[in-house]
Design an enzyme around this catalytic site. Structure first.
Site, mmCIF file in Angstrom:
data_model
loop_
_atom_site.group_PDB
_atom_site.id
_atom_site.type_symbol
_atom_site.label_atom_id
_atom_site.label_comp_id
_atom_site.label_asym_id
_atom_site.label_seq_id
_atom_site.Cartn_x
_atom_site.Cartn_y
_atom_site.Cartn_z
ATOM 1 N N PRO A 10 11.565 -41.838 -2.005
ATOM 2 C CA PRO A 10 11.996 -42.369 -3.297
ATOM 3 C C PRO A 10 13.323 -43.110 -3.262
ATOM 4 O O PRO A 10 14.258 -42.706 -2.577
ATOM 5 C CB PRO A 10 12.086 -41.130 -4.187
ATOM 6 C CG PRO A 10 12.156 -39.971 -3.255
ATOM 7 C CD PRO A 10 11.400 -40.377 -2.032
ATOM 8 N N ASN A 11 13.344 -44.190 -4.022
ATOM 9 C CA ASN A 11 14.527 -45.031 -4.242
ATOM 10 C C ASN A 11 14.899 -45.902 -3.040
ATOM 11 O O ASN A 11 15.807 -46.726 -3.142
ATOM 12 C CB ASN A 11 15.743 -44.189 -4.687
ATOM 13 C CG ASN A 11 15.456 -43.422 -5.957
ATOM 14 O OD1 ASN A 11 15.053 -44.040 -6.951
ATOM 15 N ND2 ASN A 11 15.604 -42.111 -5.953
ATOM 16 N N ARG A 18 21.106 -50.646 -3.932
ATOM 17 C CA ARG A 18 21.384 -49.254 -4.260
ATOM 18 C C ARG A 18 22.604 -48.751 -3.475
ATOM 19 O O ARG A 18 22.553 -48.704 -2.237
ATOM 20 C CB ARG A 18 20.163 -48.413 -3.871
ATOM 21 C CG ARG A 18 20.356 -46.934 -4.036
ATOM 22 C CD ARG A 18 19.247 -46.142 -3.338
ATOM 23 N NE ARG A 18 19.465 -44.728 -3.541
ATOM 24 C CZ ARG A 18 18.934 -43.772 -2.802
ATOM 25 N NH1 ARG A 18 18.124 -44.080 -1.804
ATOM 26 N NH2 ARG A 18 19.205 -42.520 -3.038
ATOM 27 N N TYR A 23 24.435 -46.977 1.710
ATOM 28 C CA TYR A 23 23.147 -47.296 2.336
ATOM 29 C C TYR A 23 23.068 -48.705 2.925
ATOM 30 O O TYR A 23 22.043 -49.073 3.481
ATOM 31 C CB TYR A 23 22.014 -47.096 1.312
ATOM 32 C CG TYR A 23 21.951 -45.677 0.786
ATOM 33 C CD1 TYR A 23 21.799 -44.592 1.651
ATOM 34 C CD2 TYR A 23 22.065 -45.409 -0.581
ATOM 35 C CE1 TYR A 23 21.759 -43.287 1.179
ATOM 36 C CE2 TYR A 23 22.019 -44.104 -1.069
ATOM 37 C CZ TYR A 23 21.871 -43.053 -0.176
ATOM 38 O OH TYR A 23 21.825 -41.760 -0.648
ATOM 39 N N ASN A 75 11.940 -41.405 6.561
ATOM 40 C CA ASN A 75 13.131 -41.119 5.772
ATOM 41 C C ASN A 75 12.622 -40.557 4.448
ATOM 42 O O ASN A 75 12.220 -41.320 3.566
ATOM 43 C CB ASN A 75 13.966 -42.382 5.547
ATOM 44 C CG ASN A 75 15.249 -42.060 4.788
ATOM 45 O OD1 ASN A 75 15.392 -40.983 4.219
ATOM 46 N ND2 ASN A 75 16.174 -43.005 4.775
ATOM 47 N N ALA A 78 15.410 -38.316 -1.067
ATOM 48 C CA ALA A 78 15.762 -37.082 -1.793
ATOM 49 C C ALA A 78 14.777 -35.944 -1.511
ATOM 50 O O ALA A 78 15.153 -34.762 -1.593
ATOM 51 C CB ALA A 78 15.838 -37.364 -3.288
ATOM 52 N N GLU A 99 12.868 -37.985 12.086
ATOM 53 C CA GLU A 99 13.516 -38.044 10.764
ATOM 54 C C GLU A 99 14.710 -39.005 10.834
ATOM 55 O O GLU A 99 15.507 -38.914 11.770
ATOM 56 C CB GLU A 99 13.982 -36.631 10.391
ATOM 57 C CG GLU A 99 14.711 -36.524 9.065
ATOM 58 C CD GLU A 99 15.254 -35.097 8.823
ATOM 59 O OE1 GLU A 99 15.131 -34.230 9.728
ATOM 60 O OE2 GLU A 99 15.819 -34.887 7.742
ATOM 61 N N HIS A 101 17.910 -40.866 8.499
ATOM 62 C CA HIS A 101 18.710 -41.067 7.278
ATOM 63 C C HIS A 101 19.715 -42.162 7.543
ATOM 64 O O HIS A 101 20.365 -42.178 8.602
ATOM 65 C CB HIS A 101 19.443 -39.777 6.878
ATOM 66 C CG HIS A 101 18.499 -38.660 6.612
ATOM 67 N ND1 HIS A 101 17.761 -38.586 5.459
ATOM 68 C CD2 HIS A 101 18.135 -37.604 7.374
ATOM 69 C CE1 HIS A 101 16.974 -37.521 5.528
ATOM 70 N NE2 HIS A 101 17.184 -36.910 6.681
ATOM 71 N N ARG A 108 28.135 -35.408 3.461
ATOM 72 C CA ARG A 108 28.029 -35.648 2.018
ATOM 73 C C ARG A 108 27.973 -34.318 1.247
ATOM 74 O O ARG A 108 28.373 -33.293 1.763
ATOM 75 C CB ARG A 108 26.827 -36.557 1.754
ATOM 76 C CG ARG A 108 26.981 -37.912 2.470
ATOM 77 C CD ARG A 108 25.846 -38.847 2.184
ATOM 78 N NE ARG A 108 25.745 -39.127 0.756
ATOM 79 C CZ ARG A 108 24.699 -39.738 0.198
ATOM 80 N NH1 ARG A 108 23.673 -40.114 0.954
ATOM 81 N NH2 ARG A 108 24.678 -39.967 -1.105
#
Ligand code: DQA
Length: 151
Positions: A10-11, A18, A23, A75, A78, A99, A101, A108
């Site tokens: 998502p996103n 964004r 990012y 990825n 969320a 995975e 990111h 974070r």
């Protein structure tokens, strides 16, 4: 030929606009174009899927696991921190995955420090921005080579 599926949660369709401080400024299609060109050089097949919906991602993982995909690069965005369903989908079809990111989730907020995927992934790449996807593609090729029987 090695077949890789790149999954984005998502996103991530908003990449480029964004939170660019976190990012980066490349769009998802910029990243996908770069990966397509790299896959051509590495002589591997590549396909892409992005969804904002957990169920759609679960469906795509199930389909990939039962089809011709050898390794996924994911990825989960969320859903990294929330989705037992997506984790179970990878386990359910035994699809190996890397995975990725863009940001270093460990630098974070505390709620981003836990991933439902890291302990079942081949490995995790975080904090290198869009370059992390290219690193993952390279890692997928190496992982696949080592799985081949040596006779
Ligand atoms: C992300 C990190 C997640 O915590 C966040 O929810 C995202 C993107 C990353 O690529 O850095 O959407 O997965």
């Amino acid at each position: 030929m090695l077949q890789v599926l790149v999954l984005n949660g998502p996103n991530l369709n908003l990449l480029g606009s964004r939170e660019p401080d976190k990012y980066g400024t490349l769009s998802l299609s910029d990243i996908q174009d770069g990966l397509t060109s790299l896959a051509g050089k590495l002589d591997i097949g590549i396909e892409f899927y992005q969804s904002n919906s957990e169920g759609a991602l679960v469906d795509r993982v199930q389909q990939a696991g039962l089809g011709s995909v050898d390794i996924a690069i994911v990825n989960p965005a969320a859903y990294t921190h929330t989705s037992v369903a997506l984790r179970d989908a990878f386990l359910g079809v035994s699809l190996p995955f890397i995975e990725v990111h863009l940001s270093n989730i460990y630098k974070r907020e505390a709620f981003r420090h836990h991933s439902y995927f890291s302990d079942i992934a081949i490995g995790t790449i975080a904090g290198f921005g869009a370059a992390g996807y290219a690193m993952a593609l390279d890692a997928a090729v190496n992982y696949h080579k080592e799985q081949l029987p040596t006779f």
